[in-house]
Design a protein around this motif. Sequence first.
Motif, PDB file in Angstrom:
ATOM      1  N   LEU A 359       0.765  -0.748  -0.471  1.00  0.00           N
ATOM      2  CA  LEU A 359       0.410   0.254   0.333  1.00  0.00           C
ATOM      3  C   LEU A 359       0.958   1.501  -0.017  1.00  0.00           C
ATOM      4  CD1 LEU A 359      -2.872   1.456  -0.008  1.00  0.00           C
ATOM      5  CD2 LEU A 359      -2.606   1.029   2.870  1.00  0.00           C
ATOM      6  N   THR A 360       1.636   1.275   1.018  1.00  0.00           N
ATOM      7  CA  THR A 360       2.629   2.286   1.035  1.00  0.00           C
ATOM      8  C   THR A 360       3.829   2.638   0.544  1.00  0.00           C
ATOM      9  OG1 THR A 360       4.356   1.407   2.827  1.00  0.00           O
ATOM     10  CG2 THR A 360       1.832   2.833   3.661  1.00  0.00           C
ATOM     11  N   GLY A 361       4.392   0.939   0.048  1.00  0.00           N
ATOM     12  CA  GLY A 361       4.976   1.420  -0.814  1.00  0.00           C
ATOM     13  C   GLY A 361       6.583   1.556   0.281  1.00  0.00           C
ATOM     14  N   LYS A 362       6.978   1.512   1.240  1.00  0.00           N
ATOM     15  CA  LYS A 362       7.771   1.166   2.000  1.00  0.00           C
ATOM     16  C   LYS A 362       8.385  -0.388   3.031  1.00  0.00           C
ATOM     17  CE  LYS A 362       6.289   5.581   4.109  1.00  0.00           C
ATOM     18  NZ  LYS A 362       5.928   6.583   5.584  1.00  0.00           N
ATOM     19  N   PRO A 363       9.395  -0.269   2.707  1.00  0.00           N
ATOM     20  CA  PRO A 363      10.189  -1.769   2.940  1.00  0.00           C
ATOM     21  C   PRO A 363       9.500  -1.888   4.622  1.00  0.00           C
ATOM     22  CG  PRO A 363      12.129  -0.047   2.790  1.00  0.00           C
ATOM     23  CD  PRO A 363      10.523   1.155   3.099  1.00  0.00           C
ATOM     24  N   ILE A 364       8.855  -2.861   4.720  1.00  0.00           N
ATOM     25  CA  ILE A 364       8.379  -3.790   6.017  1.00  0.00           C
ATOM     26  C   ILE A 364       9.917  -4.577   7.214  1.00  0.00           C
ATOM     27  CG2 ILE A 364       6.977  -6.268   6.925  1.00  0.00           C
ATOM     28  CD1 ILE A 364       5.271  -6.061   4.036  1.00  0.00           C
ATOM     29  N   THR A 365       9.831  -3.243   7.890  1.00  0.00           N
ATOM     30  CA  THR A 365      10.942  -3.394   8.837  1.00  0.00           C
ATOM     31  C   THR A 365      10.927  -4.492  10.310  1.00  0.00           C
ATOM     32  OG1 THR A 365      10.467  -0.801   9.945  1.00  0.00           O
ATOM     33  CG2 THR A 365      11.732  -1.113   8.287  1.00  0.00           C
ATOM     34  N   SER A 366       8.939  -4.589  10.669  1.00  0.00           N
ATOM     35  CA  SER A 366       9.078  -5.576  12.249  1.00  0.00           C
ATOM     36  C   SER A 366       8.299  -6.450  11.291  1.00  0.00           C
ATOM     37  CB  SER A 366       8.548  -4.544  12.705  1.00  0.00           C
ATOM     38  OG  SER A 366       7.569  -4.785  14.101  1.00  0.00           O
ATOM     39  N   ILE A 367       8.024  -8.038  11.624  1.00  0.00           N
ATOM     40  CA  ILE A 367       7.015  -8.481  11.275  1.00  0.00           C
ATOM     41  C   ILE A 367       5.479  -8.589  12.763  1.00  0.00           C
ATOM     42  CG2 ILE A 367       8.695  -9.559   9.903  1.00  0.00           C
ATOM     43  CD1 ILE A 367       8.796 -11.899  12.417  1.00  0.00           C
ATOM     44  N   LYS A 368       6.091  -8.003  12.931  1.00  0.00           N
ATOM     45  CA  LYS A 368       4.774  -8.225  14.720  1.00  0.00           C
ATOM     46  C   LYS A 368       3.433  -8.018  14.518  1.00  0.00           C
ATOM     47  CE  LYS A 368       4.973  -8.187  18.545  1.00  0.00           C
ATOM     48  NZ  LYS A 368       5.394  -9.552  19.488  1.00  0.00           N
ATOM     49  N   ARG A 369       2.836  -7.444  13.881  1.00  0.00           N
ATOM     50  CA  ARG A 369       1.683  -6.775  13.020  1.00  0.00           C
ATOM     51  C   ARG A 369       1.424  -6.863  11.689  1.00  0.00           C
ATOM     52  NH1 ARG A 369      -1.072  -2.204  13.383  1.00  0.00           N
ATOM     53  NH2 ARG A 369       0.947  -0.930  13.174  1.00  0.00           N
ATOM     54  N   VAL A 370       2.507  -7.935  10.712  1.00  0.00           N
ATOM     55  CA  VAL A 370       2.784  -7.715   9.175  1.00  0.00           C
ATOM     56  C   VAL A 370       1.431  -8.876   8.969  1.00  0.00           C
ATOM     57  CG1 VAL A 370       3.439  -9.392   7.557  1.00  0.00           C
ATOM     58  CG2 VAL A 370       5.073  -8.320   8.874  1.00  0.00           C
ATOM     59  N   ALA A 371       0.929  -8.127   7.528  1.00  0.00           N
ATOM     60  CA  ALA A 371      -0.521  -9.014   7.033  1.00  0.00           C
ATOM     61  C   ALA A 371      -0.286  -8.836   5.558  1.00  0.00           C
ATOM     62  CB  ALA A 371      -1.719  -7.703   6.946  1.00  0.00           C
ATOM     63  N   GLN A 372      -0.536 -10.200   4.974  1.00  0.00           N
ATOM     64  CA  GLN A 372      -0.443 -10.180   3.632  1.00  0.00           C
ATOM     65  C   GLN A 372      -2.219 -10.718   2.776  1.00  0.00           C
ATOM     66  OE1 GLN A 372       2.288 -13.927   4.444  1.00  0.00           O
ATOM     67  NE2 GLN A 372       2.914 -12.578   2.617  1.00  0.00           N
ATOM     68  N   VAL A 373      -2.505 -10.368   1.577  1.00  0.00           N
ATOM     69  CA  VAL A 373      -3.453 -10.376   1.147  1.00  0.00           C
ATOM     70  C   VAL A 373      -2.501 -11.324  -0.224  1.00  0.00           C
ATOM     71  CG1 VAL A 373      -5.268  -9.408  -0.433  1.00  0.00           C
ATOM     72  CG2 VAL A 373      -4.052  -8.516   2.073  1.00  0.00           C
ATOM     73  N   TRP A 374      -3.939 -12.164  -0.321  1.00  0.00           N
ATOM     74  CA  TRP A 374      -3.191 -13.491  -1.955  1.00  0.00           C
ATOM     75  C   TRP A 374      -4.811 -12.349  -2.726  1.00  0.00           C
ATOM     76  CZ3 TRP A 374      -1.542 -18.789  -2.222  1.00  0.00           C
ATOM     77  CH2 TRP A 374      -0.881 -18.935  -3.563  1.00  0.00           C
ATOM     78  N   VAL A 375      -4.606 -12.171  -4.107  1.00  0.00           N
ATOM     79  CA  VAL A 375      -5.111 -11.761  -5.113  1.00  0.00           C
ATOM     80  C   VAL A 375      -5.076 -13.267  -5.034  1.00  0.00           C
ATOM     81  CG1 VAL A 375      -5.893  -9.759  -6.545  1.00  0.00           C
ATOM     82  CG2 VAL A 375      -5.185  -9.399  -4.122  1.00  0.00           C
ATOM     83  N   GLY A 376      -6.881 -12.922  -6.158  1.00  0.00           N
ATOM     84  CA  GLY A 376      -6.985 -13.818  -7.273  1.00  0.00           C
ATOM     85  C   GLY A 376      -6.487 -13.298  -8.493  1.00  0.00           C
ATOM     86  N   GLY A 377      -5.679 -14.136  -9.133  1.00  0.00           N
ATOM     87  CA  GLY A 377      -5.320 -14.359 -10.359  1.00  0.00           C
ATOM     88  C   GLY A 377      -3.267 -13.404 -10.364  1.00  0.00           C
ATOM     89  N   GLU A 378      -3.317 -12.922  -9.113  1.00  0.00           N
ATOM     90  CA  GLU A 378      -2.298 -12.899  -9.346  1.00  0.00           C
ATOM     91  C   GLU A 378      -1.313 -14.380  -8.598  1.00  0.00           C
ATOM     92  OE1 GLU A 378      -2.891  -7.960  -7.625  1.00  0.00           O
ATOM     93  OE2 GLU A 378      -1.796  -9.446  -6.906  1.00  0.00           O
ATOM     94  N   ALA A 379       0.596 -14.086  -8.745  1.00  0.00           N
ATOM     95  CA  ALA A 379       1.032 -14.971  -9.195  1.00  0.00           C
ATOM     96  C   ALA A 379       1.355 -14.586  -7.530  1.00  0.00           C
ATOM     97  CB  ALA A 379       2.299 -15.067  -9.727  1.00  0.00           C
ATOM     98  N   HIS A 380       1.796 -13.403  -6.630  1.00  0.00           N
ATOM     99  CA  HIS A 380       2.603 -13.564  -5.767  1.00  0.00           C
ATOM    100  C   HIS A 380       1.209 -12.612  -4.145  1.00  0.00           C
ATOM    101  CE1 HIS A 380       6.532 -14.831  -7.631  1.00  0.00           C
ATOM    102  NE2 HIS A 380       6.029 -13.813  -8.517  1.00  0.00           N
ATOM    103  N   VAL A 381       1.420 -13.179  -3.326  1.00  0.00           N
ATOM    104  CA  VAL A 381       0.948 -12.504  -2.347  1.00  0.00           C
ATOM    105  C   VAL A 381       1.815 -11.342  -1.718  1.00  0.00           C
ATOM    106  CG1 VAL A 381       1.050 -12.807   0.135  1.00  0.00           C
ATOM    107  CG2 VAL A 381       0.368 -14.898  -1.281  1.00  0.00           C
ATOM    108  N   ARG A 382       0.934 -10.339  -1.271  1.00  0.00           N
ATOM    109  CA  ARG A 382       0.866  -9.037  -1.570  1.00  0.00           C
ATOM    110  C   ARG A 382       1.499  -8.600   0.305  1.00  0.00           C
ATOM    111  NH1 ARG A 382      -2.197  -4.604  -5.002  1.00  0.00           N
ATOM    112  NH2 ARG A 382      -2.188  -5.439  -6.750  1.00  0.00           N
ATOM    113  N   SER A 383       2.471  -8.009   0.978  1.00  0.00           N
ATOM    114  CA  SER A 383       2.933  -8.141   2.048  1.00  0.00           C
ATOM    115  C   SER A 383       2.223  -6.778   2.096  1.00  0.00           C
ATOM    116  CB  SER A 383       3.945  -8.175   2.633  1.00  0.00           C
ATOM    117  OG  SER A 383       3.949  -9.421   1.888  1.00  0.00           O
TER     118      SER A 383
END
Length: 468
Positions: A359-383
């Motif tokens: 969403l923001t394009g910024k690097p993810i530096t902490s995994i405590k609140r990480v979430a991911q979305v797998w969108v239909g038709g997309e080869a890679h999961v969004r983080s």
Amino acid sequence: MHLFKTLPFLLALTLGAANAETIRIAIGTQDTTINCATGGLMIRELKLLDKYLPHDGKYKEVTYDIQWKNFTSGAPLTNEMVADRLDIGAMADFPGSLNGAAFDKAGKKSLFISVLSGSTQGSGNGIVVPKDSPIQSISELKGKTISVPFASTSHGMLLRALKAQGIDPDKDVTILTQAPEVAAPALQTNKIDAHADFVPFAELFPYRGFARKIYDGSQANAPTFHGALVSAEYARKYPEVVVAYLRAALEADRLFAAEPEKYSELIEKTTGVEAEVAYLFHGPLGLQTRDFTWKPEYRQALKTSIETLRYLKKTDANLDVNTFVDDRYLREAFKLSGRDYDAALKDYDKLPLKANDALTGKPITSIKRVAQVWVGGEAHVRSYASPENAFTDARKLEGEGKKIRVIYAQDYNSGIKLFAQQAWFVRDAKGQLAAFLGKDAAATWARANNGTVVDYAAARQSAKLASN
């Protein structure tokens, strides 16, 4: 081919494995037990074993007869191994212990040669209840009926988890034996109050919409794993073949780590276990770590399984883990694959997540609140760096007519991966969301941090309001 230069115990091989010999390689797999994928399904489907089998020296004129047989559990696989109809098999720590005991009873010996996937925390095993059950935690199971595949890894987890809550498994609950295929309709018709099971069913049943996970094996802090075993006689006779199998498994592991979505789809195509579930286990920050090395925790898990099976009177064998586990073939496979076994032995990290927030394009530096979305038709999961970012972007994508396959979140306390739709969330004063497996854990954290416990729907709604 000059293998095992530092392993004198193998240099005494007879020259009987000589020219024009046909060598059988009969491998028992458990395809739906997706922890075994890199030791079975992927090797078979990608034909990886052929790449590493020796064809020089005493193997120059050899013909290989590669046979695959799939099982739904470890017990029948073990029967085939003891009867000399299989040479190699993949299974969990508990059935693996029974494998060793069965070989011993037959006057033979099997070797546990590799871990394939596991969790030093204990994730993988879990307890679920019917979707609409009021039960939210294991402490509420007193007086209830619980089913579990007897003598399985999840059976051991269930016994330890109940005892930790002061619940006597023999007196305070009714425990029935049920295989996953029997437990599924029993949950749907409310014929049982809860079901404990191994990979992948404590996640698969909730994903399919008829159960809700209330307990993860990591809460019992009971390490668990799946691995590969071989007949000791076969390994003595054909050590290079055993090493070739392990090299193929290491390659499967490397491929999965590089493209987890692609090979999660392969698992679904082959087994029917949805790719979203496979990715939950084996994608970045997944429930399981595909760790081949014999960490002390896995050796202890094997000791615990032997002790528990003796307690359950499923075996009277007293296996010596120090001789049952044999890492010599695995060390050779690591060496020939250009990898450092001792370095891997010290590495406890899950498959890492290296990504920018979608969403923001910024690097993810902490995994405590990480979430991911797998969108239909997309080869890679969004983080995403947070659930609120994931929910905001999911809403935008849905507004564009795209289908959301699944949303993942990480448990704020334990770090285990969750289906967001099954999680409880705490919203703090700043509107930030933290995910939890259990409602009790969420409530405890909320009290300590001046937050409010909300379910999935309310969490998504709060993210919407915060973005407006």
